[in-house]
Design an enzyme around this catalytic site. Sequence first.
Site, mmCIF file in Angstrom:
data_model
loop_
_atom_site.group_PDB
_atom_site.id
_atom_site.type_symbol
_atom_site.label_atom_id
_atom_site.label_comp_id
_atom_site.label_asym_id
_atom_site.label_seq_id
_atom_site.Cartn_x
_atom_site.Cartn_y
_atom_site.Cartn_z
ATOM 1 N N ARG A 67 35.233 11.425 119.950
ATOM 2 C CA ARG A 67 35.573 10.112 120.539
ATOM 3 C C ARG A 67 34.511 9.120 120.844
ATOM 4 N NH1 ARG A 67 39.385 13.020 124.778
ATOM 5 N NH2 ARG A 67 37.822 14.423 124.692
ATOM 6 N N LYS A 126 33.580 12.318 127.693
ATOM 7 C CA LYS A 126 33.232 13.624 128.334
ATOM 8 C C LYS A 126 32.232 13.537 129.330
ATOM 9 C CE LYS A 126 35.287 16.911 127.461
ATOM 10 N NZ LYS A 126 36.580 17.168 128.362
ATOM 11 N N TYR A 142 35.506 11.127 132.138
ATOM 12 C CA TYR A 142 35.849 12.466 132.418
ATOM 13 C C TYR A 142 34.835 13.349 133.011
ATOM 14 C CZ TYR A 142 40.660 11.485 130.150
ATOM 15 O OH TYR A 142 41.570 10.901 129.575
ATOM 16 N N HIS A 182 35.758 16.418 135.343
ATOM 17 C CA HIS A 182 36.387 17.913 135.547
ATOM 18 C C HIS A 182 35.191 18.626 136.317
ATOM 19 C CE1 HIS A 182 39.645 17.193 133.114
ATOM 20 N NE2 HIS A 182 38.785 16.581 132.168
ATOM 21 N N GLU A 188 40.076 11.618 135.557
ATOM 22 C CA GLU A 188 41.307 12.204 135.641
ATOM 23 C C GLU A 188 41.562 12.358 137.130
ATOM 24 O OE1 GLU A 188 37.465 15.131 136.423
ATOM 25 O OE2 GLU A 188 38.194 13.321 135.008
ATOM 26 N N ASP A 204 40.040 22.749 130.965
ATOM 27 C CA ASP A 204 38.959 21.888 131.544
ATOM 28 C C ASP A 204 38.981 21.930 132.960
ATOM 29 O OD1 ASP A 204 37.968 20.322 129.443
ATOM 30 O OD2 ASP A 204 39.390 18.888 129.348
#
Length: 377
Positions: free
Chosen positions: A18, A78, A97, A99, A121, A273
Amino acid sequence: IRTMNVGVAKEIKQDEYRVAITPAGVREMVEHGHEVVIEKSAGEGSAISDAADEAQVARILDTPAAVFETADMIVHVKELQASEIAMLKPGQLLFTYLHLAPDPEQTKNLCDSGATAVAYETVEDSAGRLPLLAPMSEIAGKIATQAGAFMLEKPLGGRGILLGGVPGVAAATVVVIGGGVVGANAAFIAMGMAADVFILDRSIDRLRELDVDYGREASTVYSTTLAVEELLPRADLVIGAVLVHGARAPFVVSREQLGLMKPGAVLVDVAIDQGGCFETSRPTTHREPTFEVDGVIHYCVANMPGAVPITSTHALTNATMPYALALADNGLKAAVARDPGLLPGINVANGKVTHAGVAEGVGSEYVPVEEALGWNA
């Protein structure tokens, strides 16, 4: 309007195709007076060429270092890898993101960088939902059933059962634990493949909604330990779809409970995740997606939507672009004043952990954002 330099580096996590901006996003940023710098070939994995970005007046740079050096705000997909975190500068804004709850090392490195990290998130909308997690949850839920159906095939280690069955032979039983966005999408695809579907959740209101949406095509079950234990022996495919905002996922299937399952049954852990919701889960990759524990196949790919980057990149950037624009136009403090849902998105600021769920997950002190950034003064 202030102008900001927005940087997009190529994703370097394994099997991540991505990219954090599309040509449409570049155009929006440029029309708002911002400059966009993109690392060479960053969009290739999502079928976006450098020429397509350049046509919308992005500047293409040769190295990630050049992008990090130039940018006021880094927009990513990510979590940053260690080599990327090392390039962050104090006060720089990172929007991606993260996590962090199950990842003390990344959290410490981000704190040490002095950058301010906003996690997709944990950004909330006015109803307390997670608008930047939702599009990837939709995709991950759909992939969970597709992947689970595939892994049930005998050559891949599964029981050797077709999800939908055929006339005269019963369909497979799919148990979805968690009725949120991931669970609803996983169940939707399982029903479309004509499986026998059970959805478990702890919210009666949510179960009512699912009951109305899916009618007789799925059974809804109030989630308790006993309910899970009664369904595990019947299940061919179990999809773990539980989430606690920003915090580590709770275990819903223990090592001991694997003994209740059929040999060759498949577990798909979409919560991996956030640390995973099966006790025996550990992160896997698209190249080696599964492992086996006690005869049960585990599929625990940590970036499931990365497998379908053309769909995922556009779905993600449709959701993130208004927020990235708001941050670029107004700066962090004013953007939060206009949209308080951005506040829980700020996970790390000025060397401090500023999200309570993350602080608990990594065993660190929690410092409110306003205090960390001196906004109260």
